[in-house]
Design a protein around this motif. Structure first.
Motif, PDB file in Angstrom:
ATOM      1  N   GLU A  54       0.826  -1.205   0.000  1.00  0.00           N
ATOM      2  CA  GLU A  54       0.000   0.000   0.000  1.00  0.00           C
ATOM      3  C   GLU A  54       0.863   1.259   0.000  1.00  0.00           C
ATOM      4  OE1 GLU A  54      -3.448   0.456  -0.155  1.00  0.00           O
ATOM      5  OE2 GLU A  54      -3.279  -1.618  -0.835  1.00  0.00           O
ATOM      6  N   ALA A  80       1.051   4.049  -3.055  1.00  0.00           N
ATOM      7  CA  ALA A  80       0.781   5.457  -2.788  1.00  0.00           C
ATOM      8  C   ALA A  80       1.960   6.322  -3.228  1.00  0.00           C
ATOM      9  CB  ALA A  80       0.493   5.664  -1.296  1.00  0.00           C
ATOM     10  N   LEU A 131       1.902   6.699  -6.937  1.00  0.00           N
ATOM     11  CA  LEU A 131       0.842   7.612  -7.338  1.00  0.00           C
ATOM     12  C   LEU A 131       1.282   9.059  -7.158  1.00  0.00           C
ATOM     13  CD1 LEU A 131      -2.144   8.086  -8.171  1.00  0.00           C
ATOM     14  CD2 LEU A 131      -2.707   8.002  -5.722  1.00  0.00           C
ATOM     15  N   TRP A 177      -0.889   4.754   5.821  1.00  0.00           N
ATOM     16  CA  TRP A 177      -1.957   5.705   6.100  1.00  0.00           C
ATOM     17  C   TRP A 177      -1.417   7.130   6.203  1.00  0.00           C
ATOM     18  CZ3 TRP A 177      -5.093   2.826  10.500  1.00  0.00           C
ATOM     19  CH2 TRP A 177      -5.696   1.682   9.941  1.00  0.00           C
ATOM     20  N   LYS A 196      -0.655   8.436   2.706  1.00  0.00           N
ATOM     21  CA  LYS A 196      -1.874   8.799   1.985  1.00  0.00           C
ATOM     22  C   LYS A 196      -2.453  10.111   2.519  1.00  0.00           C
ATOM     23  CE  LYS A 196      -3.103   4.051   0.748  1.00  0.00           C
ATOM     24  NZ  LYS A 196      -4.071   2.939   0.946  1.00  0.00           N
ATOM     25  N   HIS A 256      -2.937  13.344   0.152  1.00  0.00           N
ATOM     26  CA  HIS A 256      -4.246  14.001   0.111  1.00  0.00           C
ATOM     27  C   HIS A 256      -4.115  15.505   0.359  1.00  0.00           C
ATOM     28  CE1 HIS A 256      -8.574  14.500   0.652  1.00  0.00           C
ATOM     29  NE2 HIS A 256      -8.337  15.109   1.793  1.00  0.00           N
ATOM     30  N   LEU A 314      -5.221  13.770  -6.517  1.00  0.00           N
ATOM     31  CA  LEU A 314      -4.829  12.362  -6.647  1.00  0.00           C
ATOM     32  C   LEU A 314      -5.656  11.455  -5.742  1.00  0.00           C
ATOM     33  CD1 LEU A 314      -0.912  12.615  -6.829  1.00  0.00           C
ATOM     34  CD2 LEU A 314      -2.540  12.338  -8.714  1.00  0.00           C
ATOM     35  N   LEU A 315      -6.041  11.958  -4.586  1.00  0.00           N
ATOM     36  CA  LEU A 315      -6.820  11.162  -3.628  1.00  0.00           C
ATOM     37  C   LEU A 315      -8.010  11.993  -3.159  1.00  0.00           C
ATOM     38  CD1 LEU A 315      -3.974   9.559  -1.434  1.00  0.00           C
ATOM     39  CD2 LEU A 315      -5.419   8.372  -3.086  1.00  0.00           C
ATOM     40  N   ASN A 316      -8.839  12.401  -4.112  1.00  0.00           N
ATOM     41  CA  ASN A 316      -9.900  13.357  -3.781  1.00  0.00           C
ATOM     42  C   ASN A 316     -11.031  12.762  -2.957  1.00  0.00           C
ATOM     43  OD1 ASN A 316     -10.833  11.794  -5.855  1.00  0.00           O
ATOM     44  ND2 ASN A 316     -11.494  13.480  -7.169  1.00  0.00           N
ATOM     45  N   THR A 317     -11.169  11.440  -2.918  1.00  0.00           N
ATOM     46  CA  THR A 317     -12.233  10.823  -2.110  1.00  0.00           C
ATOM     47  C   THR A 317     -11.690  10.186  -0.833  1.00  0.00           C
ATOM     48  OG1 THR A 317     -12.043   8.708  -3.304  1.00  0.00           O
ATOM     49  CG2 THR A 317     -13.597  10.360  -4.172  1.00  0.00           C
ATOM     50  N   TYR A 318     -10.404  10.364  -0.595  1.00  0.00           N
ATOM     51  CA  TYR A 318      -9.761   9.734   0.565  1.00  0.00           C
ATOM     52  C   TYR A 318     -10.132  10.461   1.853  1.00  0.00           C
ATOM     53  CZ  TYR A 318      -5.973   8.321   3.731  1.00  0.00           C
ATOM     54  OH  TYR A 318      -5.239   7.865   4.798  1.00  0.00           O
TER      55      TYR A 318
END
Length: 388
Positions: A232, A236, A239, A362, A365, A369, A375-379
Motif C-alpha cells: 500500500e 501510494a 501515485l 496511512w 496517503k 491528500h 490524486l486522492l480526492n475521495t480519501y
C-alpha cells in the motif's frame, strides 16, 4: 559331539551380540547439539528494518537487536527456543526464551497496534500508565482488568509487574539508560529491547511487527501484514510521483525559544519526500530533531506552501496566542496548516503516536491528500486534519 558344542557356543555368542544391538537401539540417544548439527540458517526476510536481525534454524531462532538505541555499542542476543529436541548448551545469548510465549508486558504504545494486528492483544497483561493507550480493543481489556497498570515508563512498579508473571517484558532504552530494566532483570524476567523508534525509514518501523511475530510463533502472519502495508505504501508513493507539482513544506513549532522539527534523515522527512513534496530541511544529516531559532526558520521557510504537524496546536488562534509572528508564514496566511493533534483516543491520547509507526501507508496517503488533493480526492484522512 565336539562340533555340536562349538555350534552351541557360536549361537550363544551370536545371540549375545544381537541382544546387545537390540538394547542399544532402545537406549535414549543424546540430543544433537546445535553446534554438532552445524545448521545453515534458513532465510528470514527483513526488507527495511535496520535495528534487528534473525538467524532462522531448525528448532530455534537467534534474534539480535543491533541498535537498541542510537549509536548503541552493544548487540543484544535472544535465543528463541521452539523445540526441546535441540541441545543449545554452549551457545551465547543474553536470554533464552521458550516460544510461543503466553504472557507479555510492553512499555510503549507503538507496540499495541502490532499485537492487535496479530490477534494476540489478549496476551498483554501489563502496561505502564494505561491511560496513554488509545486502541479501542486494548481499552476494553483494560476496563475488564486483563491489562494492569504497572507504573511509569522509567519507574515501573516491580511488585505489581512480578505478580503478573510475564514470560517477557518488552522495553526500550534511551542512550542505554532505563532504571526499571535492571530491577526486572534481577527478578529473572527476560527483558527484550524493541527499537522501532530508532528506525529512520517509515517501513522500517512497521517491519518490527515481525519482532512480535517471533515471540508468538506468528511469523507468517507478521510477514503477510507487513507485505500488505509495504504494498500500500509503495502504491501510494508511485501515485504521488505522477504529480506535476512538488510543494514546499515545513514542520514543527516553537517550544520556549527553540523551533523543533524533524531532521532530514528522519522517518517524517522520508514520508514528505515519498509524498512528492519538498521538505525544506531535507538536506540536514540527522534522523533526530533539529533545534533552530525562530529567526532561522522564518528566514528559511516563510514562503513554504504547507506546514504540517505544528506541535500540539489545533487552531490558528492558539498559535497566535503563543506567538504572534506565526502569521508571517505564507502557510499560516493561506490556511495550509495540518495537525495530527486533533485525532485522539478515548482517554485523550494522540492516536498518531500510537498507530502511525505501524501504519506509515496511512500517513503517506494523508500527506498525498494534503499536497496533491486531486490524486486522492475521495480519501478520508486517518491522522492529519486542517487546523480550526
Amino acid at each position: 559331539m565336539l562340533i555340536k558344542k562349538v555350534m552351541l557356543r557360536s549361537l550363544s555368542i551370536l545371540g549375545f551380540i544381537m541382544l546387545m544391538w537390540s538394547c542399544a537401539d532402545t537406549l535414549e540417544k543424546p540430543k544433537p547439539s546445535a553446534s554438532e548439527k552445524k545448521q545453515a540458517p534458513r532465510t528470514f526476510k527483513i526488507d527495511y528494518a535496520q535495528g534487528f536481525e534473525v538467524q532462522n534454524f531448525e528448532g530455534y531462532k537467534i534474534l539480535s537487536i543491533t541498535e537498541a538505541w542510537p549509536n548503541a555499542d552493544k548487540t543484544f542476543t535472544y535465543l528463541l527456543q521452539e523445540s526441546e529436541d535441540i541441545d543449545i548448551s554452549g551457545m551465547g545469548y543474553d536470554y533464552k526464551i521458550k516460544v510461543p510465549i503466553e504472557r507479555l508486558v510492553v512499555t510503549s504504545t507503538t507496540h499495541i497496534p502490532a499485537l492487535e494486528a496479530l490477534g494476540i492483544l489478549d496476551h498483554l497483561v501489563g502496561f505502564p500508565n494505561t491511560n496513554y493507550i488509545s486502541s479501542n480493543q486494548a481499552r476494553a481489556l483494560i476496563e475488564q482488568g486483563q491489562i494492569k497498570n504497572v507504573g511509569q515508563d522509567q519507574n515501573l512498579n516491580t511488585e505489581v509487574l512480578l505478580s503478573l508473571k510475564p514470560d517477557v517484558v518488552v522495553s526500550f532504552a534511551v542512550k542505554g539508560q532505563n532504571k526499571s530494566v535492571e530491577s526486572i532483570k534481577n527478578a529473572n524476567i527476560p527483558v527484550l529491547y524493541n527499537a522501532d523508534w530508532v528506525e529512520s525509514h517509515p517501513l522500517g518501523k512497521a517491519e518490527w511487527i515481525k519482532f512480535f511475530g517471533l515471540l508468538f510463533d506468528k511469523n507468517d502472519k507478521a510477514q503477510q501484514i507487513f507485505n500488505t502495508i509495504k504494498d500500500e505504501y509503495e502504491k501510494a508513493k508511485a501515485l504521488a510521483s505522477k504529480s506535476q507539482t512538488k510543494p514546499s513544506v515545513i514542520s514543527g513549532a516553537l517550544w520556549k525559544d527553540q523551533w523543533y522539527l524533524p531532521g532530514g534523515e528522519s522517518w517524517q522527512a522520508q514520508l514528505i519526500a515519498d509524498a512528492h513534496a519538498e521538505y525544506l530541511y531535507a538536506d540536514t544529516n540527522t534522523s533526530g530533531s533539529l533545534s533552530l531559532s525562530f529567526e532561522r526558520v522564518l528566514n528559511d521557510s516563510q514562503d513554504a506552501e504547507y506546514w504540517i504537524a505544528p506541535a500540539q496546536y489545533t487552531s490558528y488562534q492558539q498559535m497566535l496566542d503563543q506567538q504572534k509572528h506565526y502569521k508571517k508564514f505564507k502557510a499560516f496566511q493561506n490556511k495550509n496548516i495540518y495537525t495530527f493533534a486533533k485525532t485522539k483516543g478515548q482517554t485523550g491520547g494522540v492516536l498518531y503516536y500510537e498507530l502511525a509507526p505501524q501504519r506509515p501507508d496511512w500517513v503517506l496517503k494523508d500527506l498525498i491528500h494534503i499536497f496533491h488533493p486531486k490524486l486522492l480526492n475521495t480519501y478520508e484522512p486517518q491522522f492529519f486534519k486542517p487546523l480550526d
